[in-house]
Design a protein around this motif. Structure first.
Motif, PDB file in Angstrom:
ATOM      1  N   VAL A   1       0.820  -1.210   0.000  1.00 49.70           N
ATOM      2  CA  VAL A   1       0.000   0.000   0.000  1.00 49.70           C
ATOM      3  C   VAL A   1       0.857   1.266   0.000  1.00 49.70           C
ATOM      4  O   VAL A   1       0.396   2.325  -0.412  1.00 49.70           O
ATOM      5  CB  VAL A   1      -1.028  -0.013   1.155  1.00 49.70           C
ATOM      6  CG1 VAL A   1      -0.416   0.422   2.472  1.00 49.70           C
ATOM      7  CG2 VAL A   1      -2.240   0.838   0.824  1.00 49.70           C
ATOM      8  N   THR A   2       2.109   1.148   0.426  1.00 44.78           N
ATOM      9  CA  THR A   2       3.019   2.299   0.393  1.00 44.78           C
ATOM     10  C   THR A   2       3.952   2.265  -0.825  1.00 44.78           C
ATOM     11  O   THR A   2       4.828   3.115  -0.953  1.00 44.78           O
ATOM     12  CB  THR A   2       3.859   2.384   1.684  1.00 44.78           C
ATOM     13  OG1 THR A   2       4.584   1.155   1.856  1.00 44.78           O
ATOM     14  CG2 THR A   2       2.985   2.657   2.897  1.00 44.78           C
ATOM     15  N   SER A   3       3.747   1.296  -1.717  1.00 45.51           N
ATOM     16  CA  SER A   3       4.569   1.218  -2.928  1.00 45.51           C
ATOM     17  C   SER A   3       4.207   2.372  -3.866  1.00 45.51           C
ATOM     18  O   SER A   3       3.115   2.947  -3.787  1.00 45.51           O
ATOM     19  CB  SER A   3       4.346  -0.114  -3.640  1.00 45.51           C
ATOM     20  OG  SER A   3       3.046  -0.138  -4.221  1.00 45.51           O
TER      21      SER A   3
ATOM     22  N   THR B   1      -2.905  -2.979  -6.139  1.00 43.40           N
ATOM     23  CA  THR B   1      -2.665  -1.778  -6.942  1.00 43.40           C
ATOM     24  C   THR B   1      -3.660  -1.694  -8.098  1.00 43.40           C
ATOM     25  O   THR B   1      -4.243  -0.632  -8.350  1.00 43.40           O
ATOM     26  CB  THR B   1      -1.214  -1.740  -7.453  1.00 43.40           C
ATOM     27  OG1 THR B   1      -0.335  -1.742  -6.308  1.00 43.40           O
ATOM     28  CG2 THR B   1      -0.943  -0.508  -8.282  1.00 43.40           C
ATOM     29  N   GLU B   2      -3.892  -2.795  -8.768  1.00 44.67           N
ATOM     30  CA  GLU B   2      -4.863  -2.800  -9.877  1.00 44.67           C
ATOM     31  C   GLU B   2      -6.270  -2.523  -9.353  1.00 44.67           C
ATOM     32  O   GLU B   2      -7.039  -1.789  -9.982  1.00 44.67           O
ATOM     33  CB  GLU B   2      -4.824  -4.140 -10.622  1.00 44.67           C
ATOM     34  CG  GLU B   2      -5.746  -4.191 -11.818  1.00 44.67           C
ATOM     35  CD  GLU B   2      -5.441  -3.147 -12.891  1.00 44.67           C
ATOM     36  OE1 GLU B   2      -6.373  -2.826 -13.664  1.00 44.67           O
ATOM     37  OE2 GLU B   2      -4.303  -2.655 -12.993  1.00 44.67           O
ATOM     38  N   LYS B   3      -6.629  -3.078  -8.210  1.00 43.97           N
ATOM     39  CA  LYS B   3      -7.953  -2.831  -7.623  1.00 43.97           C
ATOM     40  C   LYS B   3      -8.111  -1.351  -7.283  1.00 43.97           C
ATOM     41  O   LYS B   3      -9.175  -0.774  -7.507  1.00 43.97           O
ATOM     42  CB  LYS B   3      -8.147  -3.694  -6.376  1.00 43.97           C
ATOM     43  CG  LYS B   3      -9.493  -3.533  -5.707  1.00 43.97           C
ATOM     44  CD  LYS B   3     -10.663  -3.918  -6.593  1.00 43.97           C
ATOM     45  CE  LYS B   3     -10.920  -5.390  -6.540  1.00 43.97           C
ATOM     46  NZ  LYS B   3     -12.152  -5.762  -7.268  1.00 43.97           N
ATOM     47  N   LEU B   4      -7.055  -0.712  -6.770  1.00 44.97           N
ATOM     48  CA  LEU B   4      -7.114   0.712  -6.463  1.00 44.97           C
ATOM     49  C   LEU B   4      -7.341   1.534  -7.733  1.00 44.97           C
ATOM     50  O   LEU B   4      -8.012   2.566  -7.698  1.00 44.97           O
ATOM     51  CB  LEU B   4      -5.839   1.177  -5.760  1.00 44.97           C
ATOM     52  CG  LEU B   4      -5.634   0.645  -4.342  1.00 44.97           C
ATOM     53  CD1 LEU B   4      -4.251   1.015  -3.832  1.00 44.97           C
ATOM     54  CD2 LEU B   4      -6.720   1.151  -3.404  1.00 44.97           C
ATOM     55  N   ARG B   5      -6.791   1.078  -8.832  1.00 44.64           N
ATOM     56  CA  ARG B   5      -6.961   1.795 -10.107  1.00 44.64           C
ATOM     57  C   ARG B   5      -8.376   1.648 -10.667  1.00 44.64           C
ATOM     58  O   ARG B   5      -8.892   2.556 -11.304  1.00 44.64           O
ATOM     59  CB  ARG B   5      -5.974   1.274 -11.147  1.00 44.64           C
ATOM     60  CG  ARG B   5      -4.556   1.696 -10.933  1.00 44.64           C
ATOM     61  CD  ARG B   5      -3.685   1.294 -12.128  1.00 44.64           C
ATOM     62  NE  ARG B   5      -2.303   1.526 -11.815  1.00 44.64           N
ATOM     63  CZ  ARG B   5      -1.391   0.573 -11.663  1.00 44.64           C
ATOM     64  NH1 ARG B   5      -1.707  -0.690 -11.844  1.00 44.64           N
ATOM     65  NH2 ARG B   5      -0.149   0.874 -11.349  1.00 44.64           N
ATOM     66  N   THR B   6      -8.989   0.471 -10.470  1.00 51.88           N
ATOM     67  CA  THR B   6     -10.234   0.151 -11.175  1.00 51.88           C
ATOM     68  C   THR B   6     -11.479   0.095 -10.299  1.00 51.88           C
ATOM     69  O   THR B   6     -12.580  -0.018 -10.833  1.00 51.88           O
ATOM     70  CB  THR B   6     -10.094  -1.215 -11.881  1.00 51.88           C
ATOM     71  OG1 THR B   6      -9.879  -2.232 -10.894  1.00 51.88           O
ATOM     72  CG2 THR B   6      -8.947  -1.200 -12.890  1.00 51.88           C
ATOM     73  N   MET B   7     -11.345   0.162  -8.997  1.00 53.78           N
ATOM     74  CA  MET B   7     -12.505  -0.036  -8.113  1.00 53.78           C
ATOM     75  C   MET B   7     -13.581   1.028  -8.343  1.00 53.78           C
ATOM     76  O   MET B   7     -13.288   2.163  -8.682  1.00 53.78           O
ATOM     77  CB  MET B   7     -12.077  -0.041  -6.646  1.00 53.78           C
ATOM     78  CG  MET B   7     -11.552   1.265  -6.134  1.00 53.78           C
ATOM     79  SD  MET B   7     -10.963   1.079  -4.439  1.00 53.78           S
ATOM     80  CE  MET B   7     -10.361   2.746  -4.150  1.00 53.78           C
ATOM     81  N   ASP B   8     -14.816   0.606  -8.141  1.00 51.54           N
ATOM     82  CA  ASP B   8     -15.971   1.500  -8.242  1.00 51.54           C
ATOM     83  C   ASP B   8     -16.689   1.467  -6.899  1.00 51.54           C
ATOM     84  O   ASP B   8     -17.456   0.547  -6.617  1.00 51.54           O
ATOM     85  CB  ASP B   8     -16.894   1.051  -9.372  1.00 51.54           C
ATOM     86  CG  ASP B   8     -18.113   1.938  -9.522  1.00 51.54           C
ATOM     87  OD1 ASP B   8     -18.240   2.950  -8.785  1.00 51.54           O
ATOM     88  OD2 ASP B   8     -18.969   1.614 -10.374  1.00 51.54           O
TER      89      ASP B   8
END
Length: 164
Positions: A20-22, A131-138
């Motif tokens: 999460v800090t990456s 990271t991908e979920k953070l980009r695409t989550m709704d």
């Protein structure tokens, strides 16, 4: 200031804190307008310093008597899949992204997260997909969680036992 609160509860989940800090996760959060990251790292070995996420306000602590205020102030909560943490966040009516620790044996966390996801109360992922979920989550698909009604159960018991 849009805030993300991350909690691992009373356990250790260094992999979550690390990812999460990456830079990728922080960039995904920035793209969504978040500016502040508050980490509750529990017993983990990682306690990231405030300057470890450039151009992002970072705070980290191990434990507090209560994290209720941190949850209340958050615009998004990212949590391990402990039942207590999930219920506390859902009870506070905050958007919740649960990260499954797939290194645990006999992982009941996936079952809990999957059921609450089916009911549209939370989103979930693993560290490798965070990271991908953070980009695409709704977050707009999430539905409020209705608290339990213990009075109904007490009434049922009273009737079943002939007390009423």
């Amino acid at each position: 200031m849009k805030t993300v609160f991350v909690t691992v509860g009373t356990t250790s989940f260094d992999e979550l804190i690390e990812i999460v800090t990456s830079s990728g996760a922080v960039q995904a959060l920035k793209a969504r307008g978040y500016e502040r990251l508050v980490l509750q790292v529990g017993r983990g070995s990682l306690l990231p310093p405030a300057d470890s996420c450039p151009n992002f306000r970072l705070e980290a602590f191990r434990f507090k008597d209560s994290i209720a205020e941190d949850i209340r102030q958050a615009d998004l909560v990212i949590s391990h899949a402990g039942a207590g943490s999930c219920l506390e966040v859902l009870g506070a009516e905050k958007p919740l992204l649960v990260v499954i620790n797939n290194k645990l044996m006999n992982n009941h966390q996936l079952e809990l997260a999957a059921q609450l996801h089916i009911d549209s109360h939370l989103l979930y992922c693993t560290c490798s997909t965070l990271t991908e979920k953070l980009r695409t989550m709704d977050l707009s698909v999430l539905q409020p969680f209705s608290p339990g009604q213990p009075k109904n159960f007490a009434n049922f018991l009273d009737k079943a036992l002939g007390v009423q």
